[in-house]
Every structure is written in C-alpha cells, then in structure tokens.
Design an enzyme around this catalytic site. Structure first.
Site, PDB file in Angstrom:
ATOM      1  N   ARG A  39       0.734  -1.152   0.012  1.00  0.00           N
ATOM      2  CA  ARG A  39       0.002   0.056  -0.081  1.00  0.00           C
ATOM      3  C   ARG A  39       0.766   1.122  -0.149  1.00  0.00           C
ATOM      4  O   ARG A  39       0.961   2.099   1.030  1.00  0.00           O
ATOM      5  CB  ARG A  39      -0.875  -0.075   1.226  1.00  0.00           C
ATOM      6  CG  ARG A  39      -1.747  -1.213   1.390  1.00  0.00           C
ATOM      7  CD  ARG A  39      -2.718  -1.885   0.474  1.00  0.00           C
ATOM      8  NE  ARG A  39      -3.908  -0.999   0.284  1.00  0.00           N
ATOM      9  CZ  ARG A  39      -4.966  -1.188   0.997  1.00  0.00           C
ATOM     10  NH1 ARG A  39      -5.016  -2.288   2.043  1.00  0.00           N
ATOM     11  NH2 ARG A  39      -5.982  -0.674   0.841  1.00  0.00           N
TER      12      ARG A  39
ATOM     13  N   GLN B 106       0.298   2.466  -5.895  1.00  0.00           N
ATOM     14  CA  GLN B 106      -1.129   2.905  -5.913  1.00  0.00           C
ATOM     15  C   GLN B 106      -2.181   2.188  -6.898  1.00  0.00           C
ATOM     16  O   GLN B 106      -3.060   1.936  -6.840  1.00  0.00           O
ATOM     17  CB  GLN B 106      -1.130   4.403  -5.585  1.00  0.00           C
ATOM     18  CG  GLN B 106      -2.238   4.958  -4.703  1.00  0.00           C
ATOM     19  CD  GLN B 106      -1.869   6.226  -4.565  1.00  0.00           C
ATOM     20  OE1 GLN B 106      -1.003   6.944  -4.943  1.00  0.00           O
ATOM     21  NE2 GLN B 106      -2.731   6.877  -3.333  1.00  0.00           N
TER      22      GLN B 106
ATOM     23  N   ASP C  50      -2.782  -1.333  -6.567  1.00  0.00           N
ATOM     24  CA  ASP C  50      -3.590  -1.700  -5.523  1.00  0.00           C
ATOM     25  C   ASP C  50      -5.092  -2.336  -5.610  1.00  0.00           C
ATOM     26  O   ASP C  50      -6.072  -1.254  -5.610  1.00  0.00           O
ATOM     27  CB  ASP C  50      -3.454  -0.401  -4.532  1.00  0.00           C
ATOM     28  CG  ASP C  50      -3.888  -0.767  -3.136  1.00  0.00           C
ATOM     29  OD1 ASP C  50      -4.638  -1.829  -2.901  1.00  0.00           O
ATOM     30  OD2 ASP C  50      -3.728   0.495  -2.303  1.00  0.00           O
TER      31      ASP C  50
ATOM     32  N   SER D 256      -7.531  -1.520  -2.636  1.00  0.00           N
ATOM     33  CA  SER D 256      -8.099  -0.365  -2.549  1.00  0.00           C
ATOM     34  C   SER D 256      -9.153  -0.068  -3.555  1.00  0.00           C
ATOM     35  O   SER D 256     -10.170   0.306  -3.341  1.00  0.00           O
ATOM     36  CB  SER D 256      -7.048   0.715  -2.790  1.00  0.00           C
ATOM     37  OG  SER D 256      -6.237   1.035  -1.616  1.00  0.00           O
TER      38      SER D 256
ATOM     39  N   TYR E 271      -1.523   0.322   8.953  1.00  0.00           N
ATOM     40  CA  TYR E 271      -2.767  -0.229   9.388  1.00  0.00           C
ATOM     41  C   TYR E 271      -3.016  -0.438  10.950  1.00  0.00           C
ATOM     42  O   TYR E 271      -2.246   0.100  11.720  1.00  0.00           O
ATOM     43  CB  TYR E 271      -2.538  -1.882   8.872  1.00  0.00           C
ATOM     44  CG  TYR E 271      -2.772  -2.259   7.529  1.00  0.00           C
ATOM     45  CD1 TYR E 271      -4.065  -2.163   6.976  1.00  0.00           C
ATOM     46  CD2 TYR E 271      -1.705  -2.657   6.849  1.00  0.00           C
ATOM     47  CE1 TYR E 271      -4.240  -2.332   5.543  1.00  0.00           C
ATOM     48  CE2 TYR E 271      -2.030  -2.752   5.361  1.00  0.00           C
ATOM     49  CZ  TYR E 271      -3.029  -2.666   4.777  1.00  0.00           C
ATOM     50  OH  TYR E 271      -3.103  -3.163   3.594  1.00  0.00           O
TER      51      TYR E 271
HETATM   52  P1  NAD Z   1      -8.630  -2.361   6.426  1.00  0.00           P
HETATM   53  O1  NAD Z   1      -9.695  -2.797   5.418  1.00  0.00           O
HETATM   54  O2  NAD Z   1      -7.756  -3.298   6.856  1.00  0.00           O
HETATM   55  O3  NAD Z   1      -9.561  -1.728   7.634  1.00  0.00           O
HETATM   56  C1  NAD Z   1     -10.566  -0.726   7.647  1.00  0.00           C
HETATM   57  C2  NAD Z   1     -10.434   0.190   8.502  1.00  0.00           C
HETATM   58  O4  NAD Z   1     -10.858  -0.539   9.834  1.00  0.00           O
HETATM   59  C3  NAD Z   1      -9.135   0.785   8.863  1.00  0.00           C
HETATM   60  O5  NAD Z   1      -9.349   2.225   8.614  1.00  0.00           O
HETATM   61  C4  NAD Z   1      -8.901   0.355  10.126  1.00  0.00           C
HETATM   62  O6  NAD Z   1      -8.117   1.632  11.035  1.00  0.00           O
HETATM   63  C5  NAD Z   1     -10.346   0.372  10.976  1.00  0.00           C
HETATM   64  N1  NAD Z   1     -10.340  -0.514  12.093  1.00  0.00           N
HETATM   65  C6  NAD Z   1      -9.527  -1.645  12.479  1.00  0.00           C
HETATM   66  N2  NAD Z   1      -9.839  -2.065  13.601  1.00  0.00           N
HETATM   67  C7  NAD Z   1     -10.679  -1.028  14.134  1.00  0.00           C
HETATM   68  C8  NAD Z   1     -11.554  -0.987  15.252  1.00  0.00           C
HETATM   69  N3  NAD Z   1     -11.356  -1.800  16.409  1.00  0.00           N
HETATM   70  N4  NAD Z   1     -12.375  -0.103  15.637  1.00  0.00           N
HETATM   71  C9  NAD Z   1     -12.628   0.901  14.626  1.00  0.00           C
HETATM   72  N5  NAD Z   1     -11.818   0.838  13.286  1.00  0.00           N
HETATM   73  C10 NAD Z   1     -11.005  -0.199  13.160  1.00  0.00           C
HETATM   74  O7  NAD Z   1      -8.117  -0.977   5.786  1.00  0.00           O
HETATM   75  P2  NAD Z   1      -7.761  -0.435   4.536  1.00  0.00           P
HETATM   76  O8  NAD Z   1      -9.148   0.491   4.277  1.00  0.00           O
HETATM   77  O9  NAD Z   1      -7.777  -1.413   3.421  1.00  0.00           O
HETATM   78  O10 NAD Z   1      -6.546   0.547   4.420  1.00  0.00           O
HETATM   79  C11 NAD Z   1      -6.201   1.303   5.487  1.00  0.00           C
HETATM   80  C12 NAD Z   1      -4.604   1.502   5.831  1.00  0.00           C
HETATM   81  O11 NAD Z   1      -4.055   1.260   4.570  1.00  0.00           O
HETATM   82  C13 NAD Z   1      -4.379   3.053   6.026  1.00  0.00           C
HETATM   83  O12 NAD Z   1      -3.248   2.887   6.717  1.00  0.00           O
HETATM   84  C14 NAD Z   1      -4.245   3.378   4.588  1.00  0.00           C
HETATM   85  O13 NAD Z   1      -3.782   4.895   4.755  1.00  0.00           O
HETATM   86  C15 NAD Z   1      -3.485   2.615   4.311  1.00  0.00           C
HETATM   87  N6  NAD Z   1      -3.514   2.805   2.697  1.00  0.00           N
HETATM   88  C16 NAD Z   1      -2.383   3.437   1.862  1.00  0.00           C
HETATM   89  C17 NAD Z   1      -2.516   3.524   0.476  1.00  0.00           C
HETATM   90  C18 NAD Z   1      -1.257   4.156  -0.030  1.00  0.00           C
HETATM   91  O14 NAD Z   1      -0.367   4.456   0.337  1.00  0.00           O
HETATM   92  N7  NAD Z   1      -1.185   3.827  -1.540  1.00  0.00           N
HETATM   93  C19 NAD Z   1      -3.383   2.984  -0.196  1.00  0.00           C
HETATM   94  C20 NAD Z   1      -4.798   2.400   0.778  1.00  0.00           C
HETATM   95  C21 NAD Z   1      -4.568   2.407   1.841  1.00  0.00           C
END
Ligand code: NAD
Length: 386
Positions: A126, A131, A134, A137, A232
C-alpha cells in the site's frame, strides 16, 4: 508470450480480470492475449469486444490454462469439473489474481509444489508507487459505495432531508465504523444521498479525511498506539476495546443505519457491535457488515445472509465488488495492467526482480518455494494446528 484471461467459476463472481480496453493496450505492446470464451459475459464484456481488441477467444479451458505463460484472474483457483485449476497450469507459468494466501496458505503450498509463480493482488504494497496496482483499494472503494446504496435501499427511511407539502422529513443518521478505503467511500456515498454521517476509526489520523467528506468524526482517546508500522490498525488491548465499545454503543443506539468496515490485516475482523447494542437499536434500523466474510464486526451477522433481529435488518453481505462488475472489473483490470507493464520490459520479457519491494511483497510462490515469510508462517501454523 501468451497472457490468458480466465473465466471466473466462483459462485457469485461477476468480475473479469481484464476488460477489452486493457487487452487492446497489451496487444499493442506485442503481447498475445487469450481470453476464455464467455470470460466477460457476467461483467457485460462480450467475446466479440475482446476479439475486436485483438484477443484470441479460446473455448477449451484446458488449452487456455495449459498453454498460458501468464494467467490473470480475479478469485483464487479452485476445483473445476473434477480437476483443480492449479493442476491445469503448466509448470513455470505465472498466476496473477487474488489468491487469499494468508487465509488459505494450503493453496500457496499447492502452487509452490506445481512450481507456479504466484503474484497475489492482496499483497501489493500500500505505497504511493504501487497505488495504481492496489486492487485491495480499488475493490474496497466499490464495496464502500455499494454498502451505502444497499443500506439506503434496505432502510425504511429516506436518507436526505425532504421538505414537502406533506411535512418535513429528517435526514437519516448513518454511523460508519472503520474509515479506511471502504469506509471513506461509504461516507462519501451516504453524504451524497443526503444522510447525516458520523464515523469512527481507531486510527486517529483519519479524522481529517472523515471531516473533509462532511461527516463528524467520533473520537475516543486511547492510551496506546493503535497504528502498526505499516500504517494499518493494530489489535488493541482489552481496556481500549472496552472504551471504544462504550462509545460505539452510544452512537449505534441513535443511528438509523450502521455500516461496519473495520478490519485488522491477517486477523479475524474485530467484534465491535454486540448483540446488546443491536437490541438497543430502533426497529427499522439497518446494519450492513462489510467485514462479514472475515467473521463480521457485528455479533448478529451471518455471512451471505440478511437477517432480522428485533426489527433490525442485518445484512451480512459478501463480495460486494462483484455487484458492480463493469466498474470493478475496469478498476481491477487497470491494477493488473499496471502490474504487468511494470514487470514486462520493452523487449516483451517478463522479469521478476526480487530486490524490488513490489515484487518481493506480491510474489508468494516462485521456483517451487513459498517466498513470502508471512504466508510460510501461516502455513506452519496450519500444520501445528492440524
Ligand atoms: P482495512 O480494510 O484493513 O480496515 C478498514 C478500517 O478499519 C481501517 O481504517 C482500520 O483502521 C479500521 N479498524 C480496524 N480495527 C478497528 C477497530 N477496532 N475499531 C474501529 N476501526 C477499526 O484497511 P484499508 O482500508 O484496506 O486500509 C487502511 C490502511 O491502508 C491505511 O493505513 C491507509 O492509509 C493505507 N492505505 C495506503 C494506501 C497508499 O498509500 N497507497 C492505499 C490504500 C490504503
């Protein structure tokens, strides 16, 4: 080099790995593209459109799988008419797709034994550089959008405020738990439909993103770090869980719709909405649990089913991206195209540089070995438990 696009046989899977537009680009680069007959049918891309893009349509799956140098698909390979799709590939072939390597390390083992090079789309890092590859995403944003629409359709209330001659209708209150990629898209969609939206996430960094979409961020101050080095969410302590649950309970109780999207990579989804919380909700309320496939964020969720509990509808939806197959395929195809263009050089040769972080992370099996440490650990754990 032959690049093959397989027809998905997983029940309910409507997506296709490459769409005609991306096929045309690859053909232009000198790549021979084979498409299994009917591969795009459920995502409304006809064989004729692939043929017009320069692909060869192959009716016999044994030919397609057996002669491919690279095979692109969406869902993990599986049994097909008494054979496993992995066994239909030739040794040394490259498989690109979602293969669920951490959830199903046995499949990775099978792929390694067959000396298949596997690039798992869920393991694309990620990072900014990766990007456009990904797929987690791209597909999560489809899921978030769909979840808001499903919630709006299932709710016995309007989402927007309406001022009519028959009186004023208050907007629906939507509470989104987990503001990652899917959660943010669910917020944006619910806001576009006119709902009043609140969101909660244990990563405090998402506060500004939530607010910029016009939603209120529900804050809980925790005395521990909730974010891992990879950005994460981390598994949190029992004390923090208790504290977040108290806040979640207050907001669930007053919401018309709750959309849960919370996940912690490599683990079962955290249980955030308890049965007692559901019992406190108003009749007619709706919960859409995007995390249903990973065990669900709600205690009452039944994956793949919609249930009623005390007048509350709980939708345990699975594979949401499949329900918008044109656009989810288009986005997934773009992710695959970018990855392929990254790995195929100007001379048309496929190269894997294991020093490169995208290759290092994404390549699960190569030359008879499992190359990803976490997948190997998951396999070892499976053996210990057996
Ligand atoms: P995910 O599907 O793993 O989780 C979804 C959300 O659930 C996250 O925001 C997480 O913080 C939240 N979560 C987990 N446990 C929780 C709890 N107990 N209570 C409330 N919320 C909770 O995550 P995702 O959407 O696949 O990605 C999130 C991460 O990936 C972030 O750090 C994001 O910035 C990063 N990301 C980066 C890029 C990039 O840089 N290109 C692209 C996509 C995502």
């Amino acid at each position: 080099m032959k690049l093959a696009v397989a027809k998905e046989i997983e029940m309910g899977e409507n997506r296709v790995a490459l769409i005609p537009d991306t096929v045309a680009r690859l053909v232009k680069q000198g790549i021979e593209v084979w498409v299994e007959a009917g591969a795009g049918e459920r995502s409304f891309f006809a064989d004729e459109a692939y043929a017009a893009a320069g692909a060869k349509i192959i009716s016999d799956p044994n030919t397609l799988w057996g002669e491919a140098d690279i095979l692109a698909k969406v869902s993990p390979p599986q049994e097909r008419e008494g054979k496993h799709e992995v066994d239909m590939l030739r040794e040394g072939a490259v498989l690109i797709g979602f293969t669920n390597p951490l959830g199903n390390p046995s499949l990775a083992q099978k792929l390694a034994q067959r000396r298949i090079t596997t690039l798992s789309m869920e393991l694309i890092p990620r990072t900014t550089r990766a990007q456009s590859m990904d797929a987690l995403s791209s597909q999560a944003s489809v899921a978030g959008y769909q979840a808001a629409l499903i919630a709006a359709a299932a709710s016995p209330k309007f989402f927007p405020m309406l001022t009519t001659a028959a009186g004023t209708i208050a907007p629906a209150k939507v509470f989104i738990i987990g503001a990652g990629v899917a959660g943010l898209q669910a917020i944006a969609t619910a806001r576009r439909l006119g709902a009043v939206v609140e969101a909660f996430d244990i990563r405090p960094a998402v506060k500004e993103e939530v607010q910029s979409l016009g939603a209120k961020f529900v804050e809980v101050k925790l005395d521990e770090e909730t974010v891992a080095d990879n950005g994460y969410a981390k598994e949190i302590s029992e004390v923090s869980k208790q504290k977040t649950q108290e806040t979640i309970a207050e907001h669930v109780k007053i919401s018309d719709v709750v959309i849960t999207t919370a996940q912690v990579p490599g683990r079962k989804a955290p249980l955030l909405v308890t049965e007692e919380m559901v019992a406190q909700m108003k009749p007619g309320s709706v919960i859409v649990d995007i995390a249903a496939e990973q065990g669900g964020n709600c205690a009452c969720t039944q994956p793949g089913r919609d249930i009623r509990y005390n007048g509350v509808t709980i939708i345990g939806t699975t594979n949401l991206p499949s329900s918008t197959p044109i656009h989810s395929s288009q986005m997934y195809a773009k992710n695959i195209l970018t990855l392929l263009q990254y790995l195929i050089n100007k001379e048309g040769e496929f190269n894997l540089n294991f020093e490169d972080d995208i290759v290092k992370n994404t390549c699960v099996t190569h030359a008879g070995e499992i190359r990803n440490q976490k997948v190997q650990e998951a396999l070892d754990q499976l053996r210990v438990n057996a």
